[in-house]
Design an enzyme around this catalytic site. Structure first.
Site, PDB file in Angstrom:
ATOM      1  N   ARG A 127       0.844  -1.193   0.000  1.00  0.00           N
ATOM      2  CA  ARG A 127       0.000   0.000   0.000  1.00  0.00           C
ATOM      3  C   ARG A 127       0.879   1.244   0.000  1.00  0.00           C
ATOM      4  O   ARG A 127       1.076   1.886   1.035  1.00  0.00           O
ATOM      5  CB  ARG A 127      -0.966  -0.037   1.197  1.00  0.00           C
ATOM      6  CG  ARG A 127      -2.134  -0.953   0.919  1.00  0.00           C
ATOM      7  CD  ARG A 127      -3.172  -0.931   2.005  1.00  0.00           C
ATOM      8  NE  ARG A 127      -4.389  -1.622   1.553  1.00  0.00           N
ATOM      9  CZ  ARG A 127      -5.357  -2.003   2.352  1.00  0.00           C
ATOM     10  NH1 ARG A 127      -5.290  -1.764   3.647  1.00  0.00           N
ATOM     11  NH2 ARG A 127      -6.425  -2.610   1.865  1.00  0.00           N
ATOM     12  N   GLN A 132      -1.283   2.378  -5.909  1.00  0.00           N
ATOM     13  CA  GLN A 132      -2.709   2.530  -5.611  1.00  0.00           C
ATOM     14  C   GLN A 132      -3.607   1.951  -6.701  1.00  0.00           C
ATOM     15  O   GLN A 132      -4.622   1.318  -6.413  1.00  0.00           O
ATOM     16  CB  GLN A 132      -3.039   4.004  -5.386  1.00  0.00           C
ATOM     17  CG  GLN A 132      -2.571   4.522  -4.036  1.00  0.00           C
ATOM     18  CD  GLN A 132      -2.947   5.982  -3.821  1.00  0.00           C
ATOM     19  OE1 GLN A 132      -3.296   6.693  -4.759  1.00  0.00           O
ATOM     20  NE2 GLN A 132      -2.875   6.434  -2.579  1.00  0.00           N
ATOM     21  N   ASP A 135      -4.014  -1.899  -6.393  1.00  0.00           N
ATOM     22  CA  ASP A 135      -4.439  -2.425  -5.092  1.00  0.00           C
ATOM     23  C   ASP A 135      -5.808  -3.103  -5.171  1.00  0.00           C
ATOM     24  O   ASP A 135      -6.844  -2.514  -4.874  1.00  0.00           O
ATOM     25  CB  ASP A 135      -4.450  -1.285  -4.072  1.00  0.00           C
ATOM     26  CG  ASP A 135      -4.660  -1.778  -2.645  1.00  0.00           C
ATOM     27  OD1 ASP A 135      -4.889  -2.993  -2.459  1.00  0.00           O
ATOM     28  OD2 ASP A 135      -4.601  -0.947  -1.716  1.00  0.00           O
ATOM     29  N   SER A 138      -7.926  -3.387  -1.849  1.00  0.00           N
ATOM     30  CA  SER A 138      -8.712  -2.210  -1.509  1.00  0.00           C
ATOM     31  C   SER A 138      -9.948  -2.098  -2.395  1.00  0.00           C
ATOM     32  O   SER A 138     -11.041  -1.742  -1.925  1.00  0.00           O
ATOM     33  CB  SER A 138      -7.862  -0.941  -1.638  1.00  0.00           C
ATOM     34  OG  SER A 138      -6.882  -0.891  -0.619  1.00  0.00           O
ATOM     35  N   TYR A 233      -0.771  -2.498   6.473  1.00  0.00           N
ATOM     36  CA  TYR A 233      -1.866  -3.265   7.046  1.00  0.00           C
ATOM     37  C   TYR A 233      -1.741  -3.318   8.570  1.00  0.00           C
ATOM     38  O   TYR A 233      -0.645  -3.246   9.126  1.00  0.00           O
ATOM     39  CB  TYR A 233      -1.880  -4.691   6.481  1.00  0.00           C
ATOM     40  CG  TYR A 233      -2.113  -4.733   4.996  1.00  0.00           C
ATOM     41  CD1 TYR A 233      -3.394  -4.635   4.484  1.00  0.00           C
ATOM     42  CD2 TYR A 233      -1.051  -4.830   4.107  1.00  0.00           C
ATOM     43  CE1 TYR A 233      -3.615  -4.655   3.110  1.00  0.00           C
ATOM     44  CE2 TYR A 233      -1.258  -4.850   2.739  1.00  0.00           C
ATOM     45  CZ  TYR A 233      -2.549  -4.766   2.249  1.00  0.00           C
ATOM     46  OH  TYR A 233      -2.754  -4.783   0.900  1.00  0.00           O
TER      47      TYR A 233
END
Length: 377
Positions: A127, A132, A135, A138, A233
């Site tokens: 992350r 991004q 990901d 997410s 995380y």
């Protein structure tokens, strides 16, 4: 003439899985990278993407065996240790990308290594800002947070928003969302949109501003803040921490009509946050949607894949909620994979820079070697 790099998409084998790894509208992105798509017939049907749509965008439909034989890169939603047994073969130099459950040994990893192929687990994408767009965790957590609230609203005997009628005023339900990661924040936002009075809780006090920015109140408990690990995380806390957390959270749980729990730690059992005693303190008609059910759940009574009723409280352990929104989930996941492909395909060739922090984190098998120690036994 130089052969074009081929990307293959197979029909998903996991029970209940309706997503597809690549959607038709993203095929042109592959062409810009100097690659073409091979897809198994029917691979996208469960998500609402028909073979004709793939064909219209230039994809070639082949059998599963032909794709495995010809594709340089295989894209999957669920594969590796996420399947009880994966009978599909691998070949030297082939790269498999997908949710692979790369936390413990599995025969599929040994088979990949023996074949001389490569494997990249999207769960391990770090992350960081540069990653991004890649990901997938997410992306799917966002959908799970939304759908979890919809599931709760459907199961609850109460109307979510306040409503003024000729027969009187109906008060709004009280929703407590535990965990303010991607899923939790989306759950808070969705519950607010439905008109509920929402509280959000997370052991990390720094997310208070995020919770309050969505219109929810922050449930503050006198506990030591939790740190994140280097990948972004949450880390696992000790048993005494969770016992103290339950003790302090008891009254907030008892006052809530709906609980949405989202606390998950990659590769580890979900922490038990809601005890049986806490469930029994809730009023009849209460609903708990446990988004961490796949790894045991945040509620002591959760049963993965099941819905139970205990003393009038419904505990929902639905798993793989993103698959219930297969069209949207597939589009988001496909976009994540396209971002990964853009990083590793250059001028029509597969190039993986082992010094790149994203590749170093997510690549679990390379040239016949299993790179993660926990997968080598």
């Amino acid at each position: 003439m130089v052969a074009m790099l081929t990307v293959g998409v197979l029909k998903e084998m996991a029970a209940g899985e309706r997503r597809v790894a690549l959607v038709p509208e993203h095929i042109k992105r592959l062409e810009k990278l100097g690659s073409r798509l091979l897809i198994e017939s029917g691979a996208g049907e469960a998500a609402g993407f028909m073979d004709s749509e793939y064909g219209a965008q230039g994809a070639t439909q082949l059998s599963q065996g032909e794709i495995i034989e010809q594709a340089h890169i295989l894209l999957q939603v669920q594969g590796g240790a996420r399947l009880p047994s994966d009978p599909r073969g691998y070949r030297p130099g082939q790269l498999t990308i997908g949710f692979l459950e790369p936390y413990q040994p599995h025969p599929a990893f040994k088979n990949m290594a023996k074949s001389g192929s490569h494997a990249l687990a999207v769960e391990l994408i770090p992350r960081i800002t540069r990653a991004q767009g890649m990901d997938a965790l997410s992306s799917m957590a966002n959908l799970a947070g939304y759908k979890g609230v919809i599931v709760a609203a459907a199961a609850s005997p109460h109307l979510f928003p306040m409503m003024m009628t000729a027969a009187g005023t109906v008060p709004p339900v009280r929703v407590l969302v535990i965990g303010a990661g991607v899923a939790g924040l989306q759950a808070i936002a969705t519950a607010k949109r439905l008109g509920a009075v929402v509280q959000g809780y997370d052991v990390r006090s720094e997310v208070r501003e995020q919770i309050e920015s969505l219109g929810a109140s922050f449930l503050a408990l006198d506990l030591t803040a939790q740190e994140k690990n280097s990948s972004g995380y949450a880390q696992e806390m000790d048993r005494e921490f969770y016992r103290r957390q339950q003790e302090l959270m008891q009254s907030a749980v008892a006052e809530s009509h709906v609980l949405i729990t989202t606390a998950a730690i990659p590769g580890k059992p979900s922490p038990t946050i809601i005890s049986k005693t806490m469930v029994e303190a809730m009023r009849p008609g209460g609903v708990i949607v446990d988004l961490a059910a796949e790894r045991g759940g945040n509620c002591e009574l959760t049963q993965a894949g099941e819905r139970i009723v205990h003393q009038g409280v419904t505990v929902i352990g639905d798993t793989n909620l993103p698959a219930s929104m297969a069209a949207t989930a597939s589009k988001l996941y496909s976009k994540n994979l396209c971002a990964i492909l853009a990083m590793i395909i250059h001028e029509g060739a597969l190039t993986m820079d082992m010094n790149d922090e994203i590749i170093a984190a997510a690549l679990i098998i390379h040239k016949g070697a299993i790179l993660r120690k926990e997968l080598q036994s």
